[in-house]
Design a protein around this motif. Structure first.
Motif, mmCIF file in Angstrom:
data_model
loop_
_atom_site.group_PDB
_atom_site.id
_atom_site.type_symbol
_atom_site.label_atom_id
_atom_site.label_comp_id
_atom_site.label_asym_id
_atom_site.label_seq_id
_atom_site.Cartn_x
_atom_site.Cartn_y
_atom_site.Cartn_z
ATOM 1 N N ARG A 192 -5.194 -1.062 5.208
ATOM 2 C CA ARG A 192 -5.459 -0.110 4.124
ATOM 3 C C ARG A 192 -5.822 1.111 4.557
ATOM 4 N NH1 ARG A 192 -6.328 -0.667 -1.343
ATOM 5 N NH2 ARG A 192 -5.139 -2.758 -1.716
ATOM 6 N N LYS B 145 0.894 -1.211 -0.115
ATOM 7 C CA LYS B 145 -0.075 -0.030 -0.008
ATOM 8 C C LYS B 145 0.834 1.287 0.083
ATOM 9 C CE LYS B 145 -3.536 2.572 0.083
ATOM 10 N NZ LYS B 145 -4.173 2.613 -1.162
ATOM 11 N N ALA C 7 -5.592 9.031 -1.497
ATOM 12 C CA ALA C 7 -6.022 7.955 -0.358
ATOM 13 C C ALA C 7 -7.504 7.355 -0.827
ATOM 14 C CB ALA C 7 -6.355 8.821 0.717
ATOM 15 N N ASP C 8 -7.613 6.064 -0.325
ATOM 16 C CA ASP C 8 -8.891 5.415 -0.633
ATOM 17 C C ASP C 8 -9.372 4.767 0.719
ATOM 18 O OD1 ASP C 8 -7.001 2.787 -2.444
ATOM 19 O OD2 ASP C 8 -7.103 3.416 -0.201
ATOM 20 N N MET D 245 -10.935 14.847 5.678
ATOM 21 C CA MET D 245 -11.984 14.631 4.571
ATOM 22 C C MET D 245 -12.921 15.791 4.227
ATOM 23 S SD MET D 245 -11.705 10.625 3.796
ATOM 24 C CE MET D 245 -12.405 10.677 2.279
#
Lengths: 339, 49
Positions: free
Chosen positions: A257, A63, A338-339, A327
């Motif tokens: 993640r 990642k 970013a996810d 965010m």
């Protein structure tokens, strides 16, 4: 294994994954004590903890690589220095064991080091204010501002003993200095019997001047190797239990993640404050467990575990909260990748 | 698990580490696909857009 235990391991995995992905540490530090208190033999607790750390670090490194936050040149140099340091650290432990002093010296050193680094990191982050952080958008070889490099790192970078190598972020430093820092961190982690993420990550930033996101990514890259070798050695004597590792990994893959992505969103100084707080609470947990052993009070083992789990839950929640807050901010600057 | 018990010593240890590595890769790819599919929706929801 019951469905309840399976769900517990997956949930615990998510929690650890967030911290691991975010800080590049926290695997064996959290898993092994938890497994020990749950009644698993120490060989299985340590071996399964290492196998879990190996799997999680593979995921988190991939990642961080996607985000351009792994410096392979630095990572390989660190692996060489760390390996030598680990061997020397292990020899010191064996010598102290012969003298009958190993247990106490190691515990006291662990608490002082963990607490000391925790205090230092928290103090530096609080002192830094809003303007002192390194940018999170450290992509490729973009240069970093000289003001963002800690004083000690500038001093170390000033020793131009060839060969000099250029790291990500434009940092130029002597290979010998990297090997020296790696040797010192390896020695400490071999002496204390820990993975060493909590030592290496700050060392990469404060001593070599590597930006925090790259320090985290590169640290994870190194943990991947040490975790793989460590779990292989324990697996040889039946110390790796897949029924523990598999569900933990399934949860932590998701958490890692999220945690890795959060490093690109959350404010740098907030990262350091969380990291410092977690180390301070970890030091307290180790001190409580040591006091329990000394006084023969088994209940303090549970208090220690509650402190570790509580701090992990608190810090990972804070990371997620900060990420969500960033965010939702009107002018978000770093969240695009970013996810 | 996965018939690994039938192997001996080093082969068993290597197989166990290999299983963990494969699981990690599968999870990385699987969660990656899931993120790509659901990420924008989740980001919109969290971002309050």
């Amino acid at each position: 294994m019951s469905a309840g235990m399976l769900a517990l391991f997956v949930a615990f995995g998510v929690l650890i994954g967030v911290l691991f992905g975010f800080f590049g540490m926290g695997g064996s530090f959290l898993v092994t004590p938890a497994l020990l208190v749950m009644g698993y033999p120490s060989r299985v607790a340590v071996g399964s903890g290492l196998a879990f750390v190996f799997g999680t670090s593979v995921i988190a490194t991939l990642k961080h690589r996607d985000l351009g936050q792994v410096d392979y040149k630095l990572g390989i140099s660190m692996i060489i220095g760390t390996t030598v340091g680990l061997e020397v650290g292990k020899e010191i432990v064996l010598y102290l064991e012969e003298l009958g002093l190993a247990g106490n010296i190691i515990s006291v050193t662990y608490v002082l080091l963990l607490g000391g680094i925790g205090l230092f990191v928290t103090y530096e982050a609080l002192k830094g204010g809003d303007g002192g952080g390194v940018s999170h958008d450290v992509d490729g070889d973009a240069d970093i501002d000289a003001d963002d490099i800690p004083e000690l790192a500038k001093k170390i970078q000033s020793y131009s003993l060839p060969p000099m190598i250029t790291l990500r972020g434009g940092v130029k430093v002597s290979l010998w200095m990297i090997l020296l820092v790696a040797f010192a961190t390896g020695l400490l982690s071999g002496f204390l019997g820990v993975g060493g993420g909590f030592i290496r990550m700050p060392a990469l930033f404060y001593l070599i001047g590597v930006p925090v996101p790259i320090a985290v990514g590169t640290d994870l890259f190194e943990i991947m190797f040490s975790g793989g070798i460590g779990s292989f050695l324990y697996a040889q004597s039946g110390g790796v239990d897949l029924s523990i590792v598999a569900p933990l990994l399934a949860g932590s893959a998701l958490g890692a993640r999220v945690g890795s992505a959060a490093t690109s969103i959350v404010n740098e100084d907030e990262i350091k404050i969380y990291f410092g707080l977690m180390l301070l609470l970890g030091a307290l947990a180790v001190a409580v467990r040591q006091a329990g052993n000394y006084l023969g009070m088994g209940v303090l083992d549970y208090v220690s575990l509650a402190l570790i789990l509580g701090s992990a839950l608190m810090v990972s929640s804070a990371v997620l909260y900060s990420a969500v807050k960033s965010m939702r901010a009107p002018s978000t600057t770093g969240g695009s990748t970013a996810d | 698990m996965f018939g690994i018990e039938t192997l001996g010593g080093n082969a068993q240890a290597a197989a166990l580490v290999g299983v963990v590595l494969v699981e990690a890769m599968v999870l990385y790819v699987g969660y990656g696909a899931l993120t790509a599919a659901l990420g924008p929706t989740v980001r919109k929801a969290i971002g309050g857009e």
